[in-house]
Design a protein around this motif. Structure first.
Motif, PDB file in Angstrom:
ATOM      1  N   HIS A   1       0.746  -1.269  -0.206  1.00 47.25           N
ATOM      2  CA  HIS A   1      -0.020  -0.050   0.119  1.00 47.25           C
ATOM      3  C   HIS A   1       0.882   1.111   0.056  1.00 47.25           C
ATOM      4  N   SER A   2       0.169   2.361  -0.274  1.00 51.23           N
ATOM      5  CA  SER A   2       0.916   3.583  -0.213  1.00 51.23           C
ATOM      6  C   SER A   2       0.121   4.683   0.658  1.00 51.23           C
ATOM      7  N   ILE A   3      -0.504   4.230   1.623  1.00 46.90           N
ATOM      8  CA  ILE A   3      -0.984   4.974   2.580  1.00 46.90           C
ATOM      9  C   ILE A   3      -0.017   6.000   3.268  1.00 46.90           C
ATOM     10  N   ILE A   4      -0.514   7.162   3.540  1.00 47.89           N
ATOM     11  CA  ILE A   4       0.507   8.066   3.721  1.00 47.89           C
ATOM     12  C   ILE A   4       0.417   8.384   5.534  1.00 47.89           C
ATOM     13  N   GLU A   5       1.292   8.187   6.114  1.00 51.96           N
ATOM     14  CA  GLU A   5       1.069   8.349   7.617  1.00 51.96           C
ATOM     15  C   GLU A   5       0.618   9.827   8.237  1.00 51.96           C
TER      16      GLU A   5
END
Lengths: 162, 162, 162
Positions: free
Chosen positions: B8-12
């Protein structure tokens, strides 16, 4: 596949899999080893009159209907404890273990059992085998409560990731 | 929709929902039933001098600011235990229970509280009601520690699946 | 990104990350504070002869090979309890804590350890730091069991959301 932080649109009434099971808990009274399915690992603490802190480990049969003596289709293995000082509420974490021709695998579940509510939802946080990587909701409904030593819950399990 | 194993490329830094709450824990001393919000279900074990194995069941108020007496916006129901022999660390599993005009539902949370660190992240593993199928991170920060009987944590809850 | 209830097609043999670790548990015998890594927080209950209800809190080293004295690459902090009356099975919930040049962060894990099976799968339900928002499966295999005070598990951790 790459996804970013997401507002999902899962529809609560449309799970991809659903199982309705009955959970039977017979608390060990010190002598009924043959029948008992759970036992007190820690006693209540005296904070209020509702067994706050009493912790019960269980290995309970799951059946498809209300009857304790119906064939078990799986087991629920885990624990709960009471956690309210002026009423009964509990907190559960456990695994549903299936090993039949119908299902093989496990579902891992945790959450608060707000026993004063008619139904209450807890989380299915993972699964293995036939339930590999599952997530969803388990809805508890008290089916009966017979004194201190037997109770039965309906567990309505709805998976939204299958 | 079908997805395969994913990076995934969820942005913290960009949660889809965020809640900052204060958790107040008053450990039962044997007589303060009216004020206490938690109690010792198992004592420390003697492995070291940091209460290794002491298990506390809690039902703690959550407020929006530091003040114990501010209106509770929810409860945290669950347990922690200490688990280090040469310093204090703990392990938590609990449910945030909301039942206000603002939020109805629960968040289920578990992980290690590495108390020696200024902040520490644990996992939000599921949710129900307004938080149906949520996941995310809860960041703990110790706000105060007053002797053996009161402590306060800031819980910064960031959801990345909403 | 918006997704609806989904039948995923994750391929079990193709995790996006994999770690194979050995978990070493030395149960405190009352005097070996220096060596012990776990302790009994609650005793068995007498329901059967397999320590039903005995609850152990642990803070155990993780190594890359079988050797207890190899450098620890992380810790496993959490608990298990025994939960079967006519054989040994257990239930685990814990956090893998990494703080090395290779990995920083945690993985949160829970599920049933059906010790009678050669391998058994439990759920990785969340992660933080390098393992931010991870999910997957942890496969247990008993590597050795030496009396009541030492056992070693192989934990084969496969992440499918990375």
């Amino acid at each position: 596949q790459s996804v970013s932080a997401m507002k999902h649109s899962i529809i609560e009434s449309k799970p991809c899999k659903r199982l309705v099971l009955y959970y039977h808990d017979i608390l060990f009274n010190g002598t009924d080893v043959a029948n008992a399915t759970s036992a007190r690992a820690a006693n209540g603490t005296g904070l209020g009159n509702y067994q706050f802190g009493m912790l019960v480990v269980f290995n309970d049969p799951l059946t498809k209907d209300h009857h304790l003596l119906s064939p078990a289709v799986g087991r629920a293995q885990g624990f709960f404890f009471y956690d309210m000082k002026d009423d009964y509420t509990a907190w559960f974490a456990y695994t549903l273990v299936f090993n039949s021709s119908e299902h093989k695998g496990t579902l891992n579940i945790m959450g608060a059992d707000l026993m004063y509510a008619e139904t209450r939802d807890i989380s299915v946080v993972g699964g293995t085998g036939d339930f590999f990587m599952a997530r969803g909701i388990c809805t508890f409904k008290t089916d009966t409560f017979q004194g201190a030593n037997y109770f039965r819950l309906q567990m309505d399990i709805k998976l939204y990731e299958c």
